[in-house]
Design a protein around this motif. Structure first.
Motif, PDB file in Angstrom:
ATOM      1  N   SER A 571     -62.842 -74.712  51.551  1.00  0.00           N
ATOM      2  CA  SER A 571     -62.629 -74.206  52.912  1.00  0.00           C
ATOM      3  C   SER A 571     -63.919 -73.812  53.633  1.00  0.00           C
ATOM      4  O   SER A 571     -64.011 -74.010  54.861  1.00  0.00           O
ATOM      5  CB  SER A 571     -61.648 -73.038  52.893  1.00  0.00           C
ATOM      6  OG  SER A 571     -62.114 -71.986  52.070  1.00  0.00           O
ATOM      7  N   PRO A 572     -64.947 -73.255  52.952  1.00  0.00           N
ATOM      8  CA  PRO A 572     -66.171 -72.904  53.695  1.00  0.00           C
ATOM      9  C   PRO A 572     -66.868 -74.097  54.340  1.00  0.00           C
ATOM     10  O   PRO A 572     -67.672 -73.931  55.252  1.00  0.00           O
ATOM     11  CB  PRO A 572     -67.056 -72.264  52.619  1.00  0.00           C
ATOM     12  CG  PRO A 572     -66.113 -71.779  51.570  1.00  0.00           C
ATOM     13  CD  PRO A 572     -65.010 -72.789  51.550  1.00  0.00           C
ATOM     14  N   TYR A 573     -66.569 -75.313  53.872  1.00  0.00           N
ATOM     15  CA  TYR A 573     -67.241 -76.510  54.381  1.00  0.00           C
ATOM     16  C   TYR A 573     -66.433 -77.209  55.473  1.00  0.00           C
ATOM     17  O   TYR A 573     -66.887 -78.230  56.001  1.00  0.00           O
ATOM     18  CB  TYR A 573     -67.477 -77.501  53.234  1.00  0.00           C
ATOM     19  CG  TYR A 573     -68.380 -76.983  52.136  1.00  0.00           C
ATOM     20  CD1 TYR A 573     -69.754 -77.218  52.157  1.00  0.00           C
ATOM     21  CD2 TYR A 573     -67.857 -76.259  51.063  1.00  0.00           C
ATOM     22  CE1 TYR A 573     -70.572 -76.757  51.157  1.00  0.00           C
ATOM     23  CE2 TYR A 573     -68.673 -75.789  50.050  1.00  0.00           C
ATOM     24  CZ  TYR A 573     -70.032 -76.029  50.095  1.00  0.00           C
ATOM     25  OH  TYR A 573     -70.842 -75.566  49.099  1.00  0.00           O
ATOM     26  N   LEU A 574     -65.268 -76.692  55.777  1.00  0.00           N
ATOM     27  CA  LEU A 574     -64.350 -77.393  56.674  1.00  0.00           C
ATOM     28  C   LEU A 574     -64.277 -76.736  58.046  1.00  0.00           C
ATOM     29  O   LEU A 574     -64.547 -75.538  58.193  1.00  0.00           O
ATOM     30  CB  LEU A 574     -62.947 -77.422  56.053  1.00  0.00           C
ATOM     31  CG  LEU A 574     -62.823 -78.112  54.694  1.00  0.00           C
ATOM     32  CD1 LEU A 574     -61.415 -77.933  54.139  1.00  0.00           C
ATOM     33  CD2 LEU A 574     -63.177 -79.586  54.808  1.00  0.00           C
ATOM     34  N   GLN A 575     -63.880 -77.516  59.039  1.00  0.00           N
ATOM     35  CA  GLN A 575     -63.631 -76.990  60.362  1.00  0.00           C
ATOM     36  C   GLN A 575     -62.309 -76.230  60.371  1.00  0.00           C
ATOM     37  O   GLN A 575     -61.497 -76.336  59.445  1.00  0.00           O
ATOM     38  CB  GLN A 575     -63.610 -78.138  61.371  1.00  0.00           C
ATOM     39  CG  GLN A 575     -64.918 -78.902  61.452  1.00  0.00           C
ATOM     40  CD  GLN A 575     -64.841 -80.111  62.366  1.00  0.00           C
ATOM     41  OE1 GLN A 575     -63.797 -80.381  62.957  1.00  0.00           O
ATOM     42  NE2 GLN A 575     -65.935 -80.849  62.462  1.00  0.00           N
ATOM     43  N   ALA A 576     -62.075 -75.459  61.432  1.00  0.00           N
ATOM     44  CA  ALA A 576     -60.922 -74.553  61.468  1.00  0.00           C
ATOM     45  C   ALA A 576     -59.600 -75.293  61.270  1.00  0.00           C
ATOM     46  O   ALA A 576     -58.741 -74.862  60.493  1.00  0.00           O
ATOM     47  CB  ALA A 576     -60.910 -73.787  62.788  1.00  0.00           C
ATOM     48  N   TRP A 581     -55.064 -76.916  57.589  1.00  0.00           N
ATOM     49  CA  TRP A 581     -54.322 -77.957  56.872  1.00  0.00           C
ATOM     50  C   TRP A 581     -54.416 -77.739  55.364  1.00  0.00           C
ATOM     51  O   TRP A 581     -53.422 -77.831  54.647  1.00  0.00           O
ATOM     52  CB  TRP A 581     -54.889 -79.335  57.228  1.00  0.00           C
ATOM     53  CG  TRP A 581     -54.124 -80.450  56.546  1.00  0.00           C
ATOM     54  CD1 TRP A 581     -53.065 -81.141  57.041  1.00  0.00           C
ATOM     55  CD2 TRP A 581     -54.363 -80.962  55.231  1.00  0.00           C
ATOM     56  NE1 TRP A 581     -52.619 -82.050  56.114  1.00  0.00           N
ATOM     57  CE2 TRP A 581     -53.387 -81.969  54.986  1.00  0.00           C
ATOM     58  CE3 TRP A 581     -55.283 -80.663  54.222  1.00  0.00           C
ATOM     59  CZ2 TRP A 581     -53.335 -82.679  53.792  1.00  0.00           C
ATOM     60  CZ3 TRP A 581     -55.226 -81.369  53.033  1.00  0.00           C
ATOM     61  CH2 TRP A 581     -54.264 -82.361  52.823  1.00  0.00           C
ATOM     62  N   LEU A 582     -55.627 -77.420  54.879  1.00  0.00           N
ATOM     63  CA  LEU A 582     -55.819 -77.225  53.447  1.00  0.00           C
ATOM     64  C   LEU A 582     -55.050 -76.001  52.953  1.00  0.00           C
ATOM     65  O   LEU A 582     -54.471 -76.024  51.860  1.00  0.00           O
ATOM     66  CB  LEU A 582     -57.309 -77.082  53.137  1.00  0.00           C
ATOM     67  CG  LEU A 582     -57.669 -76.917  51.655  1.00  0.00           C
ATOM     68  CD1 LEU A 582     -57.195 -78.124  50.851  1.00  0.00           C
ATOM     69  CD2 LEU A 582     -59.174 -76.716  51.492  1.00  0.00           C
ATOM     70  N   ALA A 583     -55.017 -74.951  53.762  1.00  0.00           N
ATOM     71  CA  ALA A 583     -54.252 -73.757  53.371  1.00  0.00           C
ATOM     72  C   ALA A 583     -52.779 -74.090  53.171  1.00  0.00           C
ATOM     73  O   ALA A 583     -52.137 -73.618  52.228  1.00  0.00           O
ATOM     74  CB  ALA A 583     -54.417 -72.658  54.417  1.00  0.00           C
ATOM     75  N   GLN A 584     -52.252 -74.937  54.045  1.00  0.00           N
ATOM     76  CA  GLN A 584     -50.860 -75.353  53.911  1.00  0.00           C
ATOM     77  C   GLN A 584     -50.666 -76.226  52.665  1.00  0.00           C
ATOM     78  O   GLN A 584     -49.684 -76.070  51.924  1.00  0.00           O
ATOM     79  CB  GLN A 584     -50.425 -76.120  55.157  1.00  0.00           C
ATOM     80  CG  GLN A 584     -48.959 -76.524  55.160  1.00  0.00           C
ATOM     81  CD  GLN A 584     -48.011 -75.335  55.145  1.00  0.00           C
ATOM     82  OE1 GLN A 584     -48.289 -74.291  55.760  1.00  0.00           O
ATOM     83  NE2 GLN A 584     -46.896 -75.464  54.436  1.00  0.00           N
ATOM     84  N   ALA A 585     -51.592 -77.129  52.436  1.00  0.00           N
ATOM     85  CA  ALA A 585     -51.481 -78.033  51.282  1.00  0.00           C
ATOM     86  C   ALA A 585     -51.601 -77.292  49.961  1.00  0.00           C
ATOM     87  O   ALA A 585     -51.082 -77.741  48.933  1.00  0.00           O
ATOM     88  CB  ALA A 585     -52.545 -79.121  51.361  1.00  0.00           C
ATOM     89  N   CYS A 586     -52.283 -76.150  49.974  1.00  0.00           N
ATOM     90  CA  CYS A 586     -52.520 -75.386  48.742  1.00  0.00           C
ATOM     91  C   CYS A 586     -51.598 -74.171  48.633  1.00  0.00           C
ATOM     92  O   CYS A 586     -51.850 -73.268  47.826  1.00  0.00           O
ATOM     93  CB  CYS A 586     -53.980 -74.937  48.677  1.00  0.00           C
ATOM     94  SG  CYS A 586     -55.148 -76.304  48.477  1.00  0.00           S
ATOM     95  N   GLN A 587     -50.547 -74.118  49.434  1.00  0.00           N
ATOM     96  CA  GLN A 587     -49.593 -73.013  49.350  1.00  0.00           C
ATOM     97  C   GLN A 587     -48.996 -72.923  47.954  1.00  0.00           C
ATOM     98  O   GLN A 587     -48.723 -73.943  47.321  1.00  0.00           O
ATOM     99  CB  GLN A 587     -48.462 -73.225  50.353  1.00  0.00           C
ATOM    100  CG  GLN A 587     -48.799 -72.832  51.772  1.00  0.00           C
ATOM    101  CD  GLN A 587     -48.942 -71.323  51.937  1.00  0.00           C
ATOM    102  OE1 GLN A 587     -48.118 -70.554  51.462  1.00  0.00           O
ATOM    103  NE2 GLN A 587     -50.003 -70.907  52.606  1.00  0.00           N
TER     104      GLN A 587
END
Length: 592
Positions: A571-576, A581-587
């Protein structure tokens, strides 16, 4: 000669002229490589089968091709109309090429082959089968008029490897290991071992950053045989500082012929070809054994592993962006197997340190996913749709490390069987990933952990569960593995290995989920030292197909912890919007 049937006819005419009863054409080059330069891709040119593993044997009346379970479906399709019989070499009762020739030809029949593409071990099998060996240097030149030349790309220093362990230190360790085996000379032909020893890289081999070369170790000096035009001034200085003399690539035969009579040379029969063997003076004593560099390079230096973790972040970023793109492109009908391959390569190429893919991307929708090493073509290219699985197996060669990852996606409802197959596959990945095992354990002893859930449902897969991976080198690296085939090599801390169970239903779909793992120390008890696996791969695993109630509490905890780590690392390397999207995928996922 537009097709394999015509090429085989031309080969048979030439064989008759040379007095040959059979011709042996493996997937091999002089350097024991999995991927070989075009100059040595004679098996693919003759047979039409272009998988990376396969052996072609041709007699006056018959022809056979041997390959493993990864390529059965592909080989069946590509051999149609060629007159070549497919031998499924992993299946029980299937004869080896030497056994087949022994029953097909009369005793003493003459076998032709290119000597720089036949190992000493394989030559002995043919001799023991009663065949007479008849080496034909560059034999295919007689019918392959447009045979590609040898590659001439420049070589270069791999700085990350040199920082981890300088070449002169690796050569010292390597020569000590040679001496420990009772030898004072050693010839190495395998390019990844040479690359490891000298921190040397190149562009001569598809998918692997390697340079064509040989390496000779003697009591007084080390000699690198390489095309001199490949070396710039900086690399020449590097080699000189490491105590390495440089001679022309083809000069290896001359130097071997001039070895002192009392020399004791270490030869690995599996890794050395007949061209080098026959160059040796008859007075030289052979010491046969595994070449020590194979085992040495399998244990990665801590600095290499630190670089590797960064490569995994870069690769994970590319995978996250590809997954987001898929979610938008598939519903709009814009994603095909080839367009996904192209988009993923573009995304990887935008990351620091990327050089090339580590193998041909396997992007298979529906039935194509059941072909373990499928490669899309314009003729076979399928649009990715909602009614089945899309299997994506890919990897990158970064200066910081080599990656290999598989994820399986769906973009619509699935049948109960499809969901069950996917759930069992993920269960196998998790069970093996969370294993603790005692020092001395071989990969064969762990393989069942990835298969057990599938076996309970009468399902299996016709390939290994995992393979070693090189550091900015070969994506498939020995000597260790995870498979049902017994390989007498213990897993040790510093080794990197894939875990990749799957389900492949011919004509329907394929499922595979794959992570790279490193072996790390776990607990030490009164019963001894134990090890475990730690994930290197950083990318979300598709949760949509999972069936509730199958994952145990421990398996569920592993899955959710893995996704927490993926989010924290990437996440630190990604745009908002990518972070969201990643937060949702990693729920967190639950069994309810």
């Amino acid at each position: 000669m537009p097709n394999p049937a015509a090429r085989l006819a031309a080969l048979r005419t030439w064989m008759q002229q040379q007095g040959l009863d059979a011709w042996y054409q493996p997937s091999a080059d002089p350097h024991d490589g999995e991927y070989v330069p075009a100059h040595w891709q004679g098996r693919a040119w003759l047979s039409g089968f272009d998988g990376s593993a396969g052996t072609l044997v041709v007699t006056a009346q018959q022809a056979g091709l041997w390959t493993d379970g990864r390529y059965y479906i592909q080989a069946e399709q590509q051999l149609q109309g060629s007159g070549i019989q497919l031998f499924r070499q992993v299946d029980p009762g299937v004869p080896s090429p030497s056994e087949w020739l022994a029953t097909t030809l009369a005793a003493g029949a003459t076998l032709g082959f290119e000597p720089d593409c036949l190992s000493l071990a394989q030559a002995r099998q043919f001799t023991q089968a009663g065949l007479t060996l008849a080496p034909q240097a560059n034999g295919l030149d007689a019918i392959w008029s447009e045979r590609p030349p040898l590659p001439m790309a420049p070589a270069y220093l791999h700085q990350q490897g040199e920082e981890a362990e300088p070449a002169h230190h690796r050569l010292q360790r390597l020569y000590q290991a040679v001496q420990a085996q009772g030898a004072d000379h050693h010839i190495i032909a395998s390019l990844d071992d040479i690359g490891w020893a000298l921190n040397l890289r190149g562009q001569d081999v598809p998918y692997h950053p390697l340079a064509l070369a040989y390496l000779l170790l003697t009591p007084t000096h080390t000699v690198l045989f390489i095309d001199l035009t490949k070396l710039n001034h900086r690399l020449q200085q590097h080699l000189q500082a490491a105590g390495v003399q440089v001679l022309a690539y083809q000069q290896v035969y001359t130097e071997l012929a001039q070895l002192p009579a009392e020399a004791r040379i270490l030869l690995d029969p599996q890794r050395i070809h007949m061209g080098l063997v026959t160059a040796l003076p008859g007075s030289v004593h052979w010491v046969e054994g595994a070449q020590p560099s194979t085992a040495l390079k399998a244990i990665k230096h801590p600095r290499e592993l630190a670089h590797w973790q960064q490569a995994m972040r870069y690769d994970g970023i590319a995978m996250v962006r590809l997954m987001r793109w898929l979610e938008q492109a598939v519903p709009q009908g814009e994603a095909t197997e080839l367009s996904v391959e192209e988009e993923l390569q573009r995304l990887r190429a935008s990351q620091p340190g990327y050089h090339l893919d580590s193998f041909r991307t396997i992007a298979g929708f529906g039935p194509h996913g059941a072909m373990m090493h499928y490669g899309a073509t314009p003729a076979s290219n399928q649009r990715i749709q909602a009614e089945s699985f899309f299997l994506l197996d890919s990897g990158g060669q970064y200066e910081q490390g080599t990656t290999d990852i598989t994820r399986t996606f769906n973009f619509g409802p699935l049948s109960q069987q499809q969901r069950l197959d996917y759930t069992l596959t993920l269960q196998g990945l998790i069970r093996l990933s969370k294993a603790h095992f005692k020092a001395g354990t071989r990969g064969t002893q762990l393989d069942v952990l990835a298969r057990a859930a599938l076996w309970q449902q009468g399902i299996d897969y016709a390939c290994g569960t995992g393979h070693g991976v090189g550091f900015f080198m070969n994506v498939h690296e020995g000597p260790h593995s995870l498979s049902q085939r017994w390989i007498d090599v213990a897993l040790q801390p510093g080794m990197v290995v894939t875990i990749e169970p799957g389900v492949y239903r011919s004509g329907e779909y394929g499922i595979r989920i794959e992570n790279l793992m490193q072996v790390v120390p776990a607990e030490r008890t009164e019963f001894g030292q134990f090890y475990r696996f730690e994930p290197l791969t950083l990318a979300p695993i598709n949760l949509a197909p999972l069936l509730p109630g199958y994952l145990s509490v421990d398996e569920l905890a592993w899955l959710n912890a893995y996704h927490q780590r993926v989010y924290a690392e990437l996440s630190p390397y990604l745009q908002a919007e990518e972070q969201a999207w990643l937060a949702q995928a990693c729920q967190p996922w639950s069994n309810e």
